[in-house]
Design an enzyme around this catalytic site. Structure first.
Site, short mmCIF file in Angstrom:
data_model
loop_
_atom_site.label_atom_id
_atom_site.label_comp_id
_atom_site.label_asym_id
_atom_site.label_seq_id
_atom_site.Cartn_x
_atom_site.Cartn_y
_atom_site.Cartn_z
N LYS A 58 13.47 46.31 78.51
CA LYS A 58 12.83 45.92 79.75
C LYS A 58 11.31 45.93 79.60
O LYS A 58 10.60 45.45 80.47
CB LYS A 58 13.20 46.93 80.87
CG LYS A 58 14.67 47.10 81.10
CD LYS A 58 14.86 48.32 82.07
CE LYS A 58 16.34 48.66 82.08
NZ LYS A 58 16.55 50.07 82.35
N GLU A 114 7.36 41.13 72.93
CA GLU A 114 7.73 42.55 72.92
C GLU A 114 6.57 43.37 73.46
O GLU A 114 5.40 42.99 73.32
CB GLU A 114 8.10 42.93 71.47
CG GLU A 114 8.42 44.39 71.23
CD GLU A 114 9.63 44.94 71.98
OE1 GLU A 114 9.66 44.78 73.22
OE2 GLU A 114 10.48 45.57 71.35
N ASP A 115 6.89 44.52 74.06
CA ASP A 115 5.83 45.37 74.59
C ASP A 115 5.03 46.04 73.48
O ASP A 115 3.80 46.04 73.48
CB ASP A 115 6.39 46.41 75.58
CG ASP A 115 7.53 47.26 75.01
OD1 ASP A 115 7.96 47.02 73.86
OD2 ASP A 115 8.00 48.17 75.71
N ASP A 118 6.28 49.68 67.32
CA ASP A 118 6.07 51.09 66.99
C ASP A 118 6.55 51.29 65.54
O ASP A 118 5.80 51.01 64.61
CB ASP A 118 6.86 51.93 68.02
CG ASP A 118 6.66 53.42 67.89
OD1 ASP A 118 5.57 53.83 67.49
OD2 ASP A 118 7.60 54.18 68.19
N PHE A 167 1.89 58.37 72.67
CA PHE A 167 2.98 57.79 73.47
C PHE A 167 2.38 57.18 74.72
O PHE A 167 1.76 57.88 75.52
CB PHE A 167 4.03 58.85 73.81
CG PHE A 167 5.30 58.21 74.25
CD1 PHE A 167 6.21 57.71 73.32
CD2 PHE A 167 5.58 58.03 75.60
CE1 PHE A 167 7.38 57.08 73.73
CE2 PHE A 167 6.74 57.40 76.02
CZ PHE A 167 7.64 56.92 75.07
N VAL A 168 2.53 55.88 74.87
CA VAL A 168 1.87 55.17 75.97
C VAL A 168 2.86 54.77 77.06
O VAL A 168 4.06 54.67 76.82
CB VAL A 168 1.08 53.93 75.46
CG1 VAL A 168 -0.16 54.36 74.72
CG2 VAL A 168 1.95 53.02 74.62
N ASP A 174 7.69 52.59 79.51
CA ASP A 174 8.17 53.72 80.32
C ASP A 174 8.09 55.04 79.59
O ASP A 174 8.02 55.08 78.36
CB ASP A 174 9.65 53.50 80.67
CG ASP A 174 10.56 53.66 79.45
OD1 ASP A 174 10.38 52.89 78.49
OD2 ASP A 174 11.42 54.56 79.45
N ARG A 180 6.79 52.20 84.53
CA ARG A 180 6.63 50.83 84.01
C ARG A 180 5.70 50.04 84.93
O ARG A 180 5.11 49.05 84.53
CB ARG A 180 7.98 50.11 83.97
CG ARG A 180 8.97 50.67 82.97
CD ARG A 180 10.18 49.76 82.89
NE ARG A 180 11.32 50.37 82.23
CZ ARG A 180 11.51 50.39 80.92
NH1 ARG A 180 10.66 49.82 80.11
NH2 ARG A 180 12.58 50.96 80.40
P1 IMP Z 1 10.26 50.35 67.56
O1 IMP Z 1 10.10 51.77 67.08
O2 IMP Z 1 9.15 49.48 67.05
O3 IMP Z 1 11.61 49.84 67.21
O4 IMP Z 1 10.12 50.38 69.13
C1 IMP Z 1 11.26 50.46 69.94
C2 IMP Z 1 10.94 50.53 71.41
O5 IMP Z 1 10.53 51.86 71.70
C3 IMP Z 1 9.81 49.64 71.95
O6 IMP Z 1 10.23 48.37 72.27
C4 IMP Z 1 9.45 50.41 73.21
O7 IMP Z 1 10.30 50.02 74.27
C5 IMP Z 1 9.71 51.85 72.82
N1 IMP Z 1 8.43 52.52 72.51
C6 IMP Z 1 7.87 52.71 71.32
N2 IMP Z 1 6.69 53.37 71.45
C7 IMP Z 1 6.54 53.59 72.77
C8 IMP Z 1 5.51 54.22 73.56
O8 IMP Z 1 4.47 54.72 73.07
N3 IMP Z 1 5.72 54.24 74.90
C9 IMP Z 1 6.82 53.72 75.51
N4 IMP Z 1 7.79 53.11 74.81
C10 IMP Z 1 7.65 53.06 73.46
#
Ligand code: IMP
Length: 191
Positions: A58, A114-115, A118, A167-168, A174, A180
């Protein structure tokens, strides 16, 4: 017309600290939209009709809603849901599609939105999966990138901001499904 009152976020009891202001986010998104418009216009006069903007649920919805209003082409929109196992600090790297696209993307130009990148596992998995559906091209737009956490190599074609390893929250992101709706990006106070 007088400005409508702003909601009062960032009270001293709120569990986050502002990192990127709503104004800075809006400014950067306008730049990204202009760049995306120019890039896809190069494909030809009807290019917009062949561009599908896909938001990852989301977290991307607020970014996507603002971004597409700066893409001056008749793009179509779709969404995909993804869940990655693990907790906030450790991703297992196992990603699952929880909600699929509503339409085929074969022959279309796909812009995945994508937001945050990470660890990179989520977009890496989605890009590989979507590539098997034979789109004409795939590009990635991400609002945020945390390079210190990245475990998977991912090319971000359109990036909003590089951020430190915090952590944002807000602007779609969220913490425990909350906040959000913050209009700016904050970091969780003790992260
Ligand atoms: P990935 O680790 O790149 O696979 O990220 C997976 C998902 O984790 C992202 O799409 C976000 O929804 C969530 N995420 C990663 N880092 C953060 C953060 O700092 N705050 C909130 N959600 C996060």
């Amino acid at each position: 017309m007088a400005d409508a009152p702003r909601p009062s976020f960032n009270r001293h009891t709120d569990p986050f600290v502002e990192l990127i202001s709503a104004e800075a986010v809006a400014h950067r998104i306008a730049e990204l939209g202009a760049q995306i418009t120019a890039d896809y216009e190069r494909l030809g006069p009807d290019a917009g009709a062949e561009v599908v903007v896909v938001g990852v649920l989301k977290g991307s919805v607020i970014f996507m809603a603002d971004l597409v209003r700066h893409i001056a082409l008749p793009v179509t929109l779709d969404f995909i849901g993804a869940a990655s196992y693990g907790d906030a600090t450790k991703s297992s790297g196992v990603v699952q599609i929880t909600q699929d696209l509503t339409r085929p993307i074969e022959g279309k130009h796909l812009l995945l939105v994508e937001d945050i990148v990470d660890t990179g596992h989520t977009v890496h998995y989605l890009l590989e999966n979507l590539a098997t559906r034979r789109p004409a091209s795939i590009k990635l737009a991400a609002l945020l990138h945390k390079p210190e956490r990245q475990e998977r190599e991912v090319t971000i074609d359109y990036l909003g901001f590089t951020i430190p390893n915090k952590f944002v929250v807000g602007y779609g992101l969220d913490v425990a499904q909350q906040w959000r709706n913050l209009p700016f990006i904050g970091h969780v106070a003790d992260s």
